[in-house]
Scaffold this active site. Structure first.
Site, PDB file in Angstrom:
ATOM      1  N   HIS A  79       9.082   4.007 -23.661  1.00  0.00           N
ATOM      2  CA  HIS A  79       9.963   3.163 -24.491  1.00  0.00           C
ATOM      3  C   HIS A  79      11.223   3.926 -24.899  1.00  0.00           C
ATOM      4  O   HIS A  79      11.561   4.032 -26.077  1.00  0.00           O
ATOM      5  CB  HIS A  79       9.213   2.649 -25.726  1.00  0.00           C
ATOM      6  CG  HIS A  79       9.737   1.315 -26.192  1.00  0.00           C
ATOM      7  ND1 HIS A  79       8.921   0.264 -26.521  1.00  0.00           N
ATOM      8  CD2 HIS A  79      11.002   0.853 -26.356  1.00  0.00           C
ATOM      9  CE1 HIS A  79       9.656  -0.770 -26.884  1.00  0.00           C
ATOM     10  NE2 HIS A  79      10.932  -0.437 -26.781  1.00  0.00           N
ATOM     11  N   GLU A 112       0.964  -0.031 -25.675  1.00  0.00           N
ATOM     12  CA  GLU A 112       1.751   1.171 -25.971  1.00  0.00           C
ATOM     13  C   GLU A 112       1.591   1.643 -27.420  1.00  0.00           C
ATOM     14  O   GLU A 112       1.821   2.815 -27.720  1.00  0.00           O
ATOM     15  CB  GLU A 112       3.227   0.948 -25.640  1.00  0.00           C
ATOM     16  CG  GLU A 112       3.960  -0.019 -26.553  1.00  0.00           C
ATOM     17  CD  GLU A 112       5.440  -0.129 -26.193  1.00  0.00           C
ATOM     18  OE1 GLU A 112       5.748  -0.387 -25.024  1.00  0.00           O
ATOM     19  OE2 GLU A 112       6.279   0.045 -27.104  1.00  0.00           O
ATOM     20  N   ARG A 136       9.301  -5.909 -22.882  1.00  0.00           N
ATOM     21  CA  ARG A 136       8.122  -5.755 -23.745  1.00  0.00           C
ATOM     22  C   ARG A 136       6.879  -5.697 -22.855  1.00  0.00           C
ATOM     23  O   ARG A 136       6.768  -6.449 -21.876  1.00  0.00           O
ATOM     24  CB  ARG A 136       7.991  -6.928 -24.732  1.00  0.00           C
ATOM     25  CG  ARG A 136       8.925  -6.863 -25.917  1.00  0.00           C
ATOM     26  CD  ARG A 136       8.605  -5.705 -26.869  1.00  0.00           C
ATOM     27  NE  ARG A 136       9.525  -5.654 -27.995  1.00  0.00           N
ATOM     28  CZ  ARG A 136      10.638  -4.923 -28.050  1.00  0.00           C
ATOM     29  NH1 ARG A 136      10.991  -4.171 -27.019  1.00  0.00           N
ATOM     30  NH2 ARG A 136      11.393  -4.925 -29.122  1.00  0.00           N
TER      31      ARG A 136
END
Ligand code: NAD
Length: 336
Positions: free
Chosen positions: A296, A264, A235
């Site tokens: 991601h 993000e 994360r």
């Protein structure tokens, strides 16, 4: 159940439709992410289905509770974007997909390491332009290096195995060490400081919690070996990006590979190629030749997408049938 699926992409629809054929759930797909402004879309549904960058905070949950939403079905493992205490207060079940393919994430972690090290992305472009020079493509042997794994759960263990297979010494740090991993000689547990000081490559595989927020900061980054490689497929907020930029600029941090990024939400999962990107930290990061960013995508394999759809629909069915909710996540998960 009637389910409002937020933040939908074409691949979500494809895999959910394939897996949903044999279920009774009615899925309505929305491209918008769930947040306060879009929560109205959930009116008339029984459940919402969300992904990593939907903002399921207290205010959003309050709105959902007003619509009598009973379930928040996460199509991911991490649950840091959901206010679990607030959901509990409103008796809304939060269900997740604890493991859709830990192999996908661990393998992408290896891809980042190998790309940063052997610069295959640069070699690809050079060769296509007829440039067969090897200048500045020097890498290092991974064999024999020390790899530090922070968070030795499902993904961390698979990643440790991969690196062991490449001939690395693997050390680990976890809030809850798994003695079996030491017994099997996969890795040796050390303190966080020892891991930072001894590792040539550090990879983050712990969840984002209040304890792990900015676990990599000015203090911890300077404990790392000069020239070490830092990888984050977990994360974004595990790393203080500004601290990483400072360490890169001073040449202390040798390489940074990230599949996740602190801010993000504003960038990832979108095509911004015709847009002026105004995120200063991201622009700064992209100016370093020894930084590699992917958007991601560590989870993004056909195996994982099938599993995400299957488990999410299974979670909804279990709720509807009053069965045991094995994938329920409660507020105790963030209290450490
Ligand atoms: P997991 O729950 O199996 O393992 C997490 C490990 O972290 C556990 O062993 C836990 O004890 C440890 N941990 C918790 N708090 C810690 C702390 N303060 N310090 C050190 N260790 C701590 O989870 P997993 O399936 O291995 O996934 C790990 C993370 O990967 C997820 O939380 C998610 O954020 C991330 N993830 C990313 C992607 C992606 O596409 N990039 C996909 C899936 C998961």
């Amino acid at each position: 159940m009637k389910v409002a699926v937020f933040g939908t992409k074409s691949y979500d629809k494809e895999f959910f439709k394939l897996e949903g054929i044999n279920t009774t759930h009615e899925l309505v797909f929305f491209e918008s992410r769930l947040r306060v402004k879009t929560a109205q879309l959930a009116n008339g549904f029984d459940a919402v289905c969300v992904f990593v960058n939907d903002v399921v905070d207290a205010e959003t949950i309050g709105i959902l509770a007003g619509f009598n939403i009973k379930v928040i079905a996460l199509r991911c493992a991490g649950f840091n974007n959901v206010d679990l205490e607030e959901a509990e207060k409103h008796n809304i079940a939060v269900l997740r997909v604890p493991a859709y393919s830990p192999y996908a994430v661990a393998e992408h972690t290896l891809a980042l390491i190998l790309t940063l090290n052997r610069k295959t992305h640069k070699a690809y472009n050079r060769v296509r332009e007829g440039n067969f020079s090897l200048d500045r493509l020097t890498g290092f042997d991974i064999h024999g290096k020390t790899v530090g794994v922070i968070g030795t759960g499902k993904i961390g263990q698979i990643f440790a195995n991969i690196m062991k297979g490449l001939g690395c010494k693997v050390i680990g740090f976890d809030l809850y060490p798994n003695k079996d991993l030491e017994k099997s000689k996969l890795l040796k547990y050390v303190t966080l400081n020892e891991l930072l000081e001894q590792s040539d490559i550090i990879s983050l595989h712990c969840p984002l919690t209040p304890q792990t927020h900015h676990i990599i900061n000015d203090h911890t980054i300077w404990r790392m070996k000069k020239g070490a490689m830092l990888i984050n497929t977990s994360r974004g907020r595990l790393i203080d990006t500004e601290a990483a930029i400072r360490a890169l600029a001073k040449g202390h941090l040798g390489y940074l590979g990230i599949d996740v990024y602190e801010q993000e939400e504003k960038l990832f999962f979108r095509d911004l190629s015709e847009t002026l990107i105004r995120d200063e930290k991201m622009l700064n990061l992209m100016s370093f030749p020894n930084v590699l960013v992917t958007g991601h995508q560590a989870f993004f394999t056909d195996t994982a997408l099938t599993q995400i759809a299957r488990v999410t629909l299974g979670n909804l069915t279990a709720y509807e049938n009053g069965e045991e909710l094995v994938n329920k996540v409660g507020s105790e998960a963030i209290k450490g």
